[in-house]
Enzyme design. Sequence first.
Site, mmCIF file in Angstrom:
data_model
loop_
_atom_site.group_PDB
_atom_site.id
_atom_site.type_symbol
_atom_site.label_atom_id
_atom_site.label_comp_id
_atom_site.label_asym_id
_atom_site.label_seq_id
_atom_site.Cartn_x
_atom_site.Cartn_y
_atom_site.Cartn_z
ATOM 1 N N HIS A 191 -19.266 -37.496 5.930
ATOM 2 C CA HIS A 191 -19.958 -36.915 7.092
ATOM 3 C C HIS A 191 -19.440 -35.514 7.451
ATOM 4 O O HIS A 191 -19.987 -34.847 8.317
ATOM 5 C CB HIS A 191 -19.847 -37.855 8.298
ATOM 6 C CG HIS A 191 -21.054 -37.819 9.192
ATOM 7 N ND1 HIS A 191 -21.955 -36.776 9.197
ATOM 8 C CD2 HIS A 191 -21.520 -38.697 10.115
ATOM 9 C CE1 HIS A 191 -22.910 -37.008 10.074
ATOM 10 N NE2 HIS A 191 -22.674 -38.179 10.653
ATOM 11 N N ASP A 215 -25.178 -34.970 6.458
ATOM 12 C CA ASP A 215 -25.665 -35.588 7.694
ATOM 13 C C ASP A 215 -26.676 -36.691 7.360
ATOM 14 O O ASP A 215 -27.100 -36.845 6.211
ATOM 15 C CB ASP A 215 -26.265 -34.536 8.633
ATOM 16 C CG ASP A 215 -27.324 -33.700 7.944
ATOM 17 O OD1 ASP A 215 -28.005 -34.235 7.054
ATOM 18 O OD2 ASP A 215 -27.459 -32.515 8.301
#
Length: 262
Positions: free
Chosen positions: A232, A236
């Site tokens: 992350h 995304d």
Amino acid sequence: TTTCTASSKSTTIPSTPVAAAPVATIGSNTTTTVPITGIRKAMVKTMNAASAVPHFGFSEEYIMDKLTELRSQLKPIAESRGIKLSYMPFLIKACSLALSRYPVLNSSISQSQTEIIYKNYHNIGVAIDTPQGLLVPNIKNVESKSIFEIAQELNRLQKEGAKGTLTPADMSGGTFSLSNIGTIGGTYCSPVLLLPEVCIGAIGKIQKLPRFDKHGNVYPCSVMIISWSGDHRIIDGATIANFSNLLKSYIEQPNTMLLDTK
Ligand code: CAO
């Protein structure tokens, strides 16, 4: 052999096998301690390193009806050429085609965490359950391999894994990974990244489940779930969801892979 402590008593067992836990003393109110060696020892290190990376999870179901039909047509042909054709080569190719459109999923993050390193080759790792433990050799340059060539290479890696003869070259240089836990069982999973890779997918077992057709009628459908984990820091949710949508189109309409396969 290694001496293992069993609270007050001690037992001597061979240290080499990594998987089999001794069970002979079950019910004796003692404990048995064994050393963590070999592949398991390496797993402690790689999994500890991966735990420092924020993982993002995403799951989707993929309808396998058309791919099941296509595989059943091609499987005997591959067999006549001496190759076992499972679902994996199709899934590996479909991932590579989708990675071409979403290359960040095939990248890594630099040590300084200031650059993204895009890799212009798809070396797709496949988790293999071997007698020595879990290994993830990779299929090199999937972007330029046919589905048959991917199957050939997967067959070779499975055989070498079973014999314990996978080489450092087989194991290094992976850029993206898949883990087919569904061959053993399970639907959803929460896979852990194999650093420096930034994306991994865990494939659940294909199940016949009731679903609606376009007329609203319930029909028996082959459903497979893939659980994705992404790094992350650079990936995304929208990127994984878009990648998954494209992958879904290749899996659910497998003839469309012909259009984009080089
Ligand atoms: N659902 C249902 N059936 C499946 C399936 C799935 N997800 N995946 C494979 N199958 C079927 C195959 O199609 C094949 O059927 P046929 O006999 O009709 O051809 C059969 O199960 C056996 O497949 P296979 O295991 O020989 O081949 P594969 O290419 O599908 O999988 C491999 C190869 C190496 C991924 C698998 O053998 C393996 O080791 N899986 C375990 C991976 C693992 O441990 N992951 C966890 C990592 S996290 O700790």
